[in-house]
Write a protein that holds these residues in place. Structure first.
Motif, mmCIF file in Angstrom:
data_model
loop_
_atom_site.group_PDB
_atom_site.id
_atom_site.type_symbol
_atom_site.label_atom_id
_atom_site.label_comp_id
_atom_site.label_asym_id
_atom_site.label_seq_id
_atom_site.Cartn_x
_atom_site.Cartn_y
_atom_site.Cartn_z
ATOM 1 N N GLU A 39 3.862 9.647 16.693
ATOM 2 C CA GLU A 39 2.906 8.586 17.030
ATOM 3 C C GLU A 39 1.882 8.422 15.905
ATOM 4 O OE1 GLU A 39 1.265 9.868 20.704
ATOM 5 O OE2 GLU A 39 3.004 9.254 21.910
ATOM 6 N N LEU A 40 1.465 9.535 15.318
ATOM 7 C CA LEU A 40 0.505 9.463 14.208
ATOM 8 C C LEU A 40 1.118 8.723 13.026
ATOM 9 C CD1 LEU A 40 -2.184 10.302 12.883
ATOM 10 C CD2 LEU A 40 -1.091 12.471 12.244
ATOM 11 N N GLU A 41 2.355 9.063 12.695
ATOM 12 C CA GLU A 41 3.023 8.386 11.586
ATOM 13 C C GLU A 41 3.188 6.892 11.873
ATOM 14 O OE1 GLU A 41 5.970 11.525 9.438
ATOM 15 O OE2 GLU A 41 6.462 11.057 11.532
ATOM 16 N N ALA A 42 3.551 6.567 13.110
ATOM 17 C CA ALA A 42 3.726 5.153 13.462
ATOM 18 C C ALA A 42 2.398 4.412 13.379
ATOM 19 C CB ALA A 42 4.317 5.037 14.871
ATOM 20 N N GLY A 43 1.343 5.046 13.834
ATOM 21 C CA GLY A 43 0.038 4.394 13.803
ATOM 22 C C GLY A 43 -0.463 4.165 12.387
ATOM 23 N N LEU A 44 -0.152 5.106 11.499
ATOM 24 C CA LEU A 44 -0.590 4.987 10.103
ATOM 25 C C LEU A 44 0.361 4.119 9.280
ATOM 26 C CD1 LEU A 44 -1.564 8.717 9.391
ATOM 27 C CD2 LEU A 44 -3.138 6.798 9.720
ATOM 28 N N GLY A 45 1.580 3.979 9.757
ATOM 29 C CA GLY A 45 2.584 3.266 8.970
ATOM 30 C C GLY A 45 3.033 4.076 7.780
ATOM 31 N N LEU A 46 3.022 5.414 7.907
ATOM 32 C CA LEU A 46 3.379 6.309 6.806
ATOM 33 C C LEU A 46 4.373 7.345 7.297
ATOM 34 C CD1 LEU A 46 -0.123 7.155 5.259
ATOM 35 C CD2 LEU A 46 1.591 5.612 4.300
ATOM 36 N N ALA A 47 5.257 7.756 6.404
ATOM 37 C CA ALA A 47 6.096 8.928 6.663
ATOM 38 C C ALA A 47 5.359 10.124 6.085
ATOM 39 C CB ALA A 47 7.459 8.762 6.004
ATOM 40 N N LEU A 48 4.878 10.997 6.949
ATOM 41 C CA LEU A 48 4.069 12.131 6.495
ATOM 42 C C LEU A 48 4.929 13.341 6.142
ATOM 43 C CD1 LEU A 48 1.212 11.887 9.153
ATOM 44 C CD2 LEU A 48 1.176 11.057 6.790
ATOM 45 N N PHE A 49 6.140 13.415 6.714
ATOM 46 C CA PHE A 49 6.995 14.596 6.513
ATOM 47 C C PHE A 49 8.407 14.185 6.135
ATOM 48 C CE2 PHE A 49 3.796 16.033 9.598
ATOM 49 C CZ PHE A 49 3.359 17.201 9.002
ATOM 50 N N HIS A 50 9.045 15.025 5.302
ATOM 51 C CA HIS A 50 10.487 15.025 5.136
ATOM 52 C C HIS A 50 11.019 16.011 6.169
ATOM 53 C CE1 HIS A 50 10.329 12.697 1.483
ATOM 54 N NE2 HIS A 50 9.549 13.590 0.877
ATOM 55 N N ARG A 51 11.918 15.576 7.028
ATOM 56 C CA ARG A 51 12.410 16.438 8.092
ATOM 57 C C ARG A 51 13.731 17.076 7.696
ATOM 58 N NH1 ARG A 51 8.999 12.850 10.203
ATOM 59 N NH2 ARG A 51 7.791 13.480 12.051
ATOM 60 N N GLU A 52 13.715 18.388 7.592
ATOM 61 C CA GLU A 52 14.913 19.161 7.311
ATOM 62 C C GLU A 52 15.322 19.891 8.586
ATOM 63 O OE1 GLU A 52 13.769 21.590 4.035
ATOM 64 O OE2 GLU A 52 13.429 19.869 2.681
ATOM 65 N N ARG A 53 16.322 20.724 8.528
ATOM 66 C CA ARG A 53 16.857 21.333 9.759
ATOM 67 C C ARG A 53 15.809 22.170 10.487
ATOM 68 N NH1 ARG A 53 22.243 24.516 9.143
ATOM 69 N NH2 ARG A 53 21.784 24.733 11.376
ATOM 70 N N LYS A 54 15.172 23.085 9.795
ATOM 71 C CA LYS A 54 14.190 23.955 10.445
ATOM 72 C C LYS A 54 12.824 23.894 9.771
ATOM 73 C CE LYS A 54 17.522 27.324 12.189
ATOM 74 N NZ LYS A 54 17.907 28.770 12.237
ATOM 75 N N ARG A 55 12.628 22.883 8.946
ATOM 76 C CA ARG A 55 11.384 22.858 8.175
ATOM 77 C C ARG A 55 10.914 21.426 7.990
ATOM 78 N NH1 ARG A 55 10.733 25.422 2.073
ATOM 79 N NH2 ARG A 55 8.469 25.132 1.898
ATOM 80 N N LEU A 56 9.625 21.239 8.037
ATOM 81 C CA LEU A 56 9.027 19.946 7.733
ATOM 82 C C LEU A 56 8.276 20.074 6.413
ATOM 83 C CD1 LEU A 56 7.517 18.923 11.199
ATOM 84 C CD2 LEU A 56 9.686 18.202 10.205
ATOM 85 N N ARG A 57 8.592 19.195 5.477
ATOM 86 C CA ARG A 57 7.926 19.222 4.174
ATOM 87 C C ARG A 57 7.128 17.938 4.020
ATOM 88 N NH1 ARG A 57 10.074 23.056 0.768
ATOM 89 N NH2 ARG A 57 9.326 21.917 -1.048
ATOM 90 N N LEU A 58 5.899 18.072 3.519
ATOM 91 C CA LEU A 58 5.016 16.919 3.360
ATOM 92 C C LEU A 58 5.556 15.961 2.303
ATOM 93 C CD1 LEU A 58 1.515 18.638 3.434
ATOM 94 C CD2 LEU A 58 2.358 16.979 5.108
ATOM 95 N N THR A 59 5.465 14.696 2.587
ATOM 96 C CA THR A 59 5.723 13.667 1.577
ATOM 97 C C THR A 59 4.497 13.561 0.672
ATOM 98 O OG1 THR A 59 4.783 11.905 2.940
ATOM 99 C CG2 THR A 59 7.135 12.383 3.234
ATOM 100 N N ALA A 60 4.595 12.759 -0.374
ATOM 101 C CA ALA A 60 3.426 12.533 -1.239
ATOM 102 C C ALA A 60 2.276 11.936 -0.430
ATOM 103 C CB ALA A 60 3.803 11.619 -2.407
ATOM 104 N N ASP A 61 2.595 10.960 0.443
ATOM 105 C CA ASP A 61 1.563 10.389 1.318
ATOM 106 C C ASP A 61 1.017 11.444 2.267
ATOM 107 O OD1 ASP A 61 1.695 7.817 0.266
ATOM 108 O OD2 ASP A 61 3.306 7.200 1.639
ATOM 109 N N GLY A 62 1.895 12.327 2.735
ATOM 110 C CA GLY A 62 1.461 13.382 3.652
ATOM 111 C C GLY A 62 0.500 14.345 2.991
ATOM 112 N N ARG A 63 0.743 14.685 1.710
ATOM 113 C CA ARG A 63 -0.163 15.605 1.001
ATOM 114 C C ARG A 63 -1.542 14.988 0.837
ATOM 115 N NH1 ARG A 63 4.657 16.734 -1.807
ATOM 116 N NH2 ARG A 63 4.135 15.239 -3.445
#
Length: 290
Positions: A39-63
């Protein structure tokens, strides 16, 4: 507008890089936490994380957003801490009015020294003001604490914090300065310097009544407010004046100070604070009257 709790959720997930660990840290369920992040990502219009199998990594926008979120949360925590401190009387700022008599009697300095020791986080703004102006400012909320000569009948917490006798200030070259036993009746009709009647008509009336009770009627030729100014005018031979006893140590050359034991009036200073004043204002009042 972003809620602070959403930012807290995001920071936890970003630092743990795992929704499960973040949920345990926050004490919430994993599935709702994942939903809140989406919901936060949708509200901001940003992808904050790269979603991997067991790990979430911040995107440049997320950092970039993580840095901003941490700053906002730190600021919010500081604001909350300051508010709590102000509620305990340990922070904030006090607007404090005073009359000159409070300074010369030492009451203002003593109370401020103790207050600063007890509550160093409270800022102080001192304002030299007439008693009547202070009372009105206290009632209007423009002043937190006052030090006044004439207390009002009601509406404020009032306590006397200083009392001194008055002494007669005479020009050194005046004939009365050389008299061994000063006869009060000899003061009748002498030129006097007094506080302005317009600023405090009640105090002027009380002073005139006290002079008459002592055996003389002063002829007020000059009005002045500052004690240093009044004593300077006495030294210049402009007239006589009644000044509080503690001013004797600072009287300039050319001024002779005499006791008037029969003079019934005393210089009194009162601390004043609104009944619903801040915790810091109430704390200062208690210190001042102790």
């Amino acid at each position: 507008m972003l809620e602070l709790w959403r930012l807290g959720y995001f920071v936890a997930v970003a630092e743990e890089e795992n929704v499960g660990r973040a949920a345990t840290r926050l004490g919430v369920s994993q599935s709702p936490l994942s939903q809140r992040i989406r919901e936060l990502e949708a509200g901001l219009g940003l992808a904050l994380f790269h979603r991997e199998r067991k790990r979430l990594r911040l995107t440049a926008d997320g950092r970039r957003f993580l840095d901003q979120a941490r700053t906002l949360l730190a600021h919010a925590a500081a604001v909350e801490q300051q508010a709590h401190a102000a509620g305990r009387g340990e922070g904030g700022r006090l607007a404090m009015g005073f009359v000159e008599g409070a300074v010369h009697a030492g009451v203002l300095g003593r109370a401020l020294r103790r207050f600063r020791q007890d509550r160093p986080g409270v800022g102080i703004e001192l304002r030299a003001m007439r008693s009547g102006d202070q009372v009105q400012a206290l009632r209007d909320g423009a002043l937190d604490v006052g030090h006044i000569y004439t207390p009002p009948a009601d509406g404020l917490r009032i306590a006397q914090v200083a009392e001194e006798p008055y002494r007669l200030a005479i020009p050194a070259d005046h004939p009365l300065a050389a008299e061994g036993d000063l006869v009060e009746a000899r003061l009748d009709g002498e030129a006097f310097i007094a506080l302005p009647e317009r600023g405090n008509p009640q105090a002027r009336a009380e002073w005139i009544a006290a002079c008459r009770a002592t055996g003389f009627t002063p002829d007020v030729r000059v009005e002045a407010i500052e004690p240093a100014t009044i004593l300077g005018l006495v030294a210049a031979g402009v007239g006589l004046a009644m000044v509080q006893e503690s001013l004797a140590a600072t009287a300039p050359a050319g001024v002779v100070l005499r006791d008037l034991p029969a003079f019934p009036l005393r210089m009194r200073v009162y601390a004043a604070v609104s009944e619903n004043g801040s915790a810091a204002a109430q704390a200062y009042f208690e210190i001042a009257v102790a």
